[in-house]
Design a protein around this motif. Structure first.
Motif, mmCIF file in Angstrom:
data_model
loop_
_atom_site.group_PDB
_atom_site.id
_atom_site.type_symbol
_atom_site.label_atom_id
_atom_site.label_comp_id
_atom_site.label_asym_id
_atom_site.label_seq_id
_atom_site.Cartn_x
_atom_site.Cartn_y
_atom_site.Cartn_z
ATOM 1 N N ILE A 257 0.835 -1.073 0.095
ATOM 2 C CA ILE A 257 0.203 -0.030 -0.151
ATOM 3 C C ILE A 257 0.908 1.108 0.049
ATOM 4 N N VAL A 258 1.978 1.281 0.961
ATOM 5 C CA VAL A 258 2.795 2.324 0.919
ATOM 6 C C VAL A 258 3.448 2.606 -0.311
ATOM 7 N N THR A 280 11.154 -1.514 -13.982
ATOM 8 C CA THR A 280 12.230 -1.589 -12.784
ATOM 9 C C THR A 280 11.575 -2.369 -11.896
ATOM 10 N N MET A 281 10.300 -2.049 -11.457
ATOM 11 C CA MET A 281 9.815 -2.795 -10.370
ATOM 12 C C MET A 281 9.560 -4.224 -10.484
ATOM 13 N N LEU A 282 9.452 -4.487 -11.695
ATOM 14 C CA LEU A 282 8.929 -5.871 -11.949
ATOM 15 C C LEU A 282 10.509 -6.644 -12.092
ATOM 16 N N TRP A 312 4.346 -6.100 -6.690
ATOM 17 C CA TRP A 312 2.962 -5.985 -6.575
ATOM 18 C C TRP A 312 2.438 -4.579 -6.269
ATOM 19 N N GLY A 313 3.604 -3.653 -6.355
ATOM 20 C CA GLY A 313 3.291 -2.169 -6.080
ATOM 21 C C GLY A 313 3.136 -1.480 -7.356
ATOM 22 N N TRP A 314 3.271 -1.959 -8.539
ATOM 23 C CA TRP A 314 2.954 -1.254 -9.690
ATOM 24 C C TRP A 314 1.623 -1.141 -10.295
ATOM 25 N N PRO A 315 0.744 -1.820 -9.886
ATOM 26 C CA PRO A 315 -0.755 -1.834 -10.699
ATOM 27 C C PRO A 315 -1.283 -0.206 -10.799
#
Length: 408
Positions: A257-258, A280-282, A312-315
């Motif tokens: 969430i953060v 990059t996140m993936l 799981w922070g990218w959607p």
């Protein structure tokens, strides 16, 4: 003359409507023990319930995205909230068999396919461009937050009154969305003028780019849903005690969430697509999955935070990129990409479960890393398609800056 609703009211109502539309799936997972005891079905049948929810969404998402452009996002969201209220009320009062619950989840999946693209259109049309990153981050963060809250707060009520009370809470959430959501408001496009969805092919990303983005988000969602569904069991299998696994999972969900909120707020300061950040996140997420593949407690503790934050922070950033490259018809565009999300949500748990049964958790995490890398490569390819379209004049060039926030 009616007043234009504030951006805060639109966003608040949108978030509550989206949460209400996904609650049936969350509740079936959170109340699985009570539901299985009451209705008499096994774990494979439980998997079919969730597959039916996401499958119904996958089959109808593109159509619903187009309809949301024509009907109006806020009105469509109100329809979704009303239908969700009726579905959850029906489940709470009428369901006495597995078949009836399965039908309820199928209908709920169709309703979720109404809510998701309509919510993206609502953000695109009613929230200032320079605030859309944070708005989408709040929307995407509401779902894991609702899951955390439901898991923490419903257990005592369900123990005392039965699983039906969980869906009763869902009815209240849907009713809240109906109260908060404005009945309607002018639909404003990216450039401030109303333009019909049929003009999308002149301004928006070509369909081939959207299809590739759908593939990319499907691969990424498969890895992310697998993480959410199997991390706790993987950590327990690696020797971590339950009193460690629970806080580890909760902290990971909170970190998701953060990261979504921080990334969304940061994206509001950049006018261009955030696909590069998502890639990059993936990539970091893939590395974290390889750490989780090590069957040791320390590896689970080290890998879980990075996996939740990166993989799981990218959607929210992804949806923002889709909206920015499809300003005329964001409902149509996110309807296409949401199909990939639904397919990934179905395939991910099935693939994880099969690999765990046949080989091990390590094999499942290695597959998750491959899915994350595949998602990153597909996103890079879709970005290349969009850049080529801009270079040839098929799409306009990206804006050099974002307009300042509007009041409200």
């Amino acid at each position: 003359m009616s007043r234009t609703p504030s951006q805060a009211r639109v966003l608040g109502g949108t978030v509550v409507a989206v949460v209400s539309s996904v609650l049936p799936a969350f509740l079936v997972g959170a109340l699985s023990v009570e539901l299985r005891d009451s209705l008499g079905y096994d774990e494979s049948a439980a998997g079919l319930l969730l597959a039916s929810f996401f499958g119904a969404g996958a089959l109808s998402s593109v159509f619903m995205g187009r309809i949301s452009e024509r009907v109006g996002s806020l009105l469509f969201l109100r329809w979704a909230a009303l239908l969700t209220l009726l579905v959850q009320l029906g489940i709470a009062l009428l369901v006495q068999s597995y078949t009836a619950l399965l039908v309820g989840l199928l209908v709920a999946g169709l309703v979720n396919a109404i809510a998701q693209p309509a919510a993206n259109v609502a953000v695109a049309r009613h929230v200032a461009v320079s605030r859309q990153g944070l708005a989408l981050a709040i929307k995407q963060s509401a779902m894991p937050a609702a899951s955390l809250i439901a898991g923490a707060s419903l257990s005592a009520l369900v123990t005392a009154y039965g699983w039906q009370v969980g869906f009763g809470v869902g009815v209240v959430v849907a009713a809240t969305a109906l109260v908060v959501l404005p009945a309607r408001a002018p639909e404003i496009t990216f450039n401030g003028r109303g333009r019909p969805a049929e003009e999308a092919d002149e301004r928006d990303a070509p369909l081939r780019a959207l299809v590739m983005l759908s593939v990319a988000v499907g691969l990424g969602a498969a890895a992310g849903v697998g993480l959410v569904g199997f991390l706790a069991e993987s950590a327990a299998g690696a020797g971590l005690a339950p009193e460690v696994v629970g806080p580890l999972y909760a902290c990971g969900s909170a970190l998701t969430i953060v990261v979504r909120l921080v990334a969304g707020r940061s994206a509001d300061r950049r006018p261009r697509s955030s696909i590069g950040v998502v890639v990059t996140m993936l990539g970091l997420g893939a590395a974290s999955f390889l750490v989780l593949a090590i069957p040791a407690g320390w590896a689970q503790i080290a890998g879980a935070p990075l996996a939740f934050g990166a993989a799981w922070g990218w959607p929210g950033l992804f949806n923002l990129s889709v909206i920015r490259t499809n300003p005329v018809a964001p409902g149509r565009a996110t309807g296409v990409t949401q199909t990939g999300t639904y397919v990934g949500a179905i395939v991910g748990p099935l693939l994880f479960g099969m690999l765990i049964d046949v080989w091990s958790y390590s094999a499942a995490w290695i597959a998750a890393a491959a899915l994350a890398w595949g998602s990153a490569l597909a996103m890079l390819y879709s970005r290349a398609i969009i850049r080529r379209a801009r270079a040839t004049g098929e799409m306009p060039s990206a804006p050099a800056h974002l307009p300042r926030p509007a009041a409200g």
